[in-house]
Design a protein around this motif. Structure first.
Motif, short mmCIF file in Angstrom:
data_model
loop_
_atom_site.label_atom_id
_atom_site.label_comp_id
_atom_site.label_asym_id
_atom_site.label_seq_id
_atom_site.Cartn_x
_atom_site.Cartn_y
_atom_site.Cartn_z
N ASN A 32 -11.94 39.21 24.05
CA ASN A 32 -10.79 38.66 24.76
C ASN A 32 -11.14 37.33 25.40
OD1 ASN A 32 -10.59 41.71 24.80
ND2 ASN A 32 -8.61 41.21 25.65
N ALA A 33 -10.22 36.38 25.29
CA ALA A 33 -10.33 35.23 26.17
C ALA A 33 -10.12 35.73 27.61
CB ALA A 33 -9.28 34.19 25.83
N MET A 34 -10.75 35.05 28.55
CA MET A 34 -10.63 35.42 29.96
C MET A 34 -10.09 34.25 30.76
SD MET A 34 -11.65 38.54 30.05
CE MET A 34 -11.79 38.75 31.83
N GLY A 35 -9.39 34.57 31.82
CA GLY A 35 -8.83 33.52 32.63
C GLY A 35 -8.90 33.83 34.12
N TRP A 36 -8.78 32.80 34.90
CA TRP A 36 -8.64 32.93 36.35
C TRP A 36 -7.30 32.31 36.75
CZ3 TRP A 36 -11.64 35.71 39.56
CH2 TRP A 36 -12.93 36.05 39.14
N PHE A 37 -6.59 33.03 37.59
CA PHE A 37 -5.33 32.57 38.17
C PHE A 37 -5.45 32.70 39.67
CE2 PHE A 37 -2.51 32.31 34.42
CZ PHE A 37 -3.35 32.88 33.48
N ARG A 38 -4.55 32.06 40.40
CA ARG A 38 -4.57 32.20 41.85
C ARG A 38 -3.14 32.18 42.38
NH1 ARG A 38 -7.18 26.30 43.54
NH2 ARG A 38 -5.33 25.03 43.04
N GLN A 39 -3.01 32.80 43.55
CA GLN A 39 -1.71 32.87 44.19
C GLN A 39 -1.87 32.65 45.68
OE1 GLN A 39 0.55 36.44 43.35
NE2 GLN A 39 2.46 35.44 43.91
N ALA A 40 -1.26 31.58 46.16
CA ALA A 40 -1.27 31.28 47.58
C ALA A 40 -0.03 31.90 48.23
CB ALA A 40 -1.27 29.76 47.78
N PRO A 41 -0.06 32.12 49.53
CA PRO A 41 1.09 32.74 50.21
C PRO A 41 2.37 31.94 49.97
CG PRO A 41 -0.80 32.70 51.66
CD PRO A 41 -1.19 31.91 50.45
N GLY A 42 3.40 32.64 49.58
CA GLY A 42 4.70 32.01 49.36
C GLY A 42 4.83 31.22 48.08
N LYS A 43 3.79 31.28 47.24
CA LYS A 43 3.82 30.52 45.99
C LYS A 43 3.65 31.46 44.79
CE LYS A 43 2.10 26.16 47.84
NZ LYS A 43 1.11 25.05 47.66
N GLU A 44 4.02 30.96 43.62
CA GLU A 44 3.85 31.74 42.41
C GLU A 44 2.39 31.71 41.96
OE1 GLU A 44 8.29 31.28 40.40
OE2 GLU A 44 6.51 30.63 39.32
N ARG A 45 2.04 32.72 41.19
CA ARG A 45 0.69 32.76 40.64
C ARG A 45 0.54 31.63 39.62
NH1 ARG A 45 -1.65 38.59 39.07
NH2 ARG A 45 -0.68 38.88 41.12
N GLU A 46 -0.57 30.92 39.71
CA GLU A 46 -0.76 29.76 38.84
C GLU A 46 -2.09 29.84 38.09
OE1 GLU A 46 -0.89 26.14 41.10
OE2 GLU A 46 -2.72 26.69 42.17
N PHE A 47 -2.10 29.23 36.93
CA PHE A 47 -3.29 29.16 36.10
C PHE A 47 -4.36 28.29 36.76
CE2 PHE A 47 -5.94 28.71 32.47
CZ PHE A 47 -6.28 27.37 32.38
N VAL A 48 -5.62 28.71 36.63
CA VAL A 48 -6.74 27.94 37.15
C VAL A 48 -7.68 27.51 36.02
CG1 VAL A 48 -8.77 27.96 38.65
CG2 VAL A 48 -6.65 29.08 39.39
#
Length: 124
Positions: A32-48
């Motif tokens: 599998n390809a692997m990824g990191w995403f992040r989500q700040a308070p009040g924001k949508e989860r975003e690709f990193v």
């Protein structure tokens, strides 16, 4: 099932570094390809960042390019995100994810398995 467990988050000062890790299990991790995403308070989860199944290709969000490095060790079923030159705007919950494809991808809808997340807080 590809259970994923993140670790290594915490508190850092602006300009500092942190490394987060994600351990997978199951025979499918290595394909599998692997990824990191992040989500700040009040924001949508975003690709990193993302890395292909064999580690040969990587992609980054513009906001972290040149500061973050994604890597993987398939022998250990582990993917890493080294974060340098941290900024307060990097503060978020960081999620590890496994893609349904072997190729590195920035598309959130190609990630079927997610970890529980680890908090990263950067103080100014």
């Amino acid at each position: 099932q590809v259970p994923l467990v993140e670790s290594g988050g915490g508190l850092a000062q602006a300009g500092g570094s942190l490394r987060v890790s994600c351990v997978g299990s199951g025979r499918t991790f290595n394909w599998n390809a692997m990824g990191w995403f992040r989500q700040a308070p009040g924001k949508e989860r975003e690709f990193v960042a993302t890395v292909a199944w064999n580690g040969q290709s990587t992609y980054y969000a513009d906001s972290v390019k040149g500061r973050f490095t994604i890597s993987r060790d398939n022998a250990k079923n582990t993917v890493y995100l080294q974060m340098n030159s941290l900024k307060p705007e990097d503060t978020a919950v960081y999620y590890c994810a496994a893609s349904i494809t072997p190729e590195a991808s920035m598309r959130r809808d190609e990630y079927a398995y997610w970890g529980q997340g680890t908090q990263v807080t950067v103080s100014s």
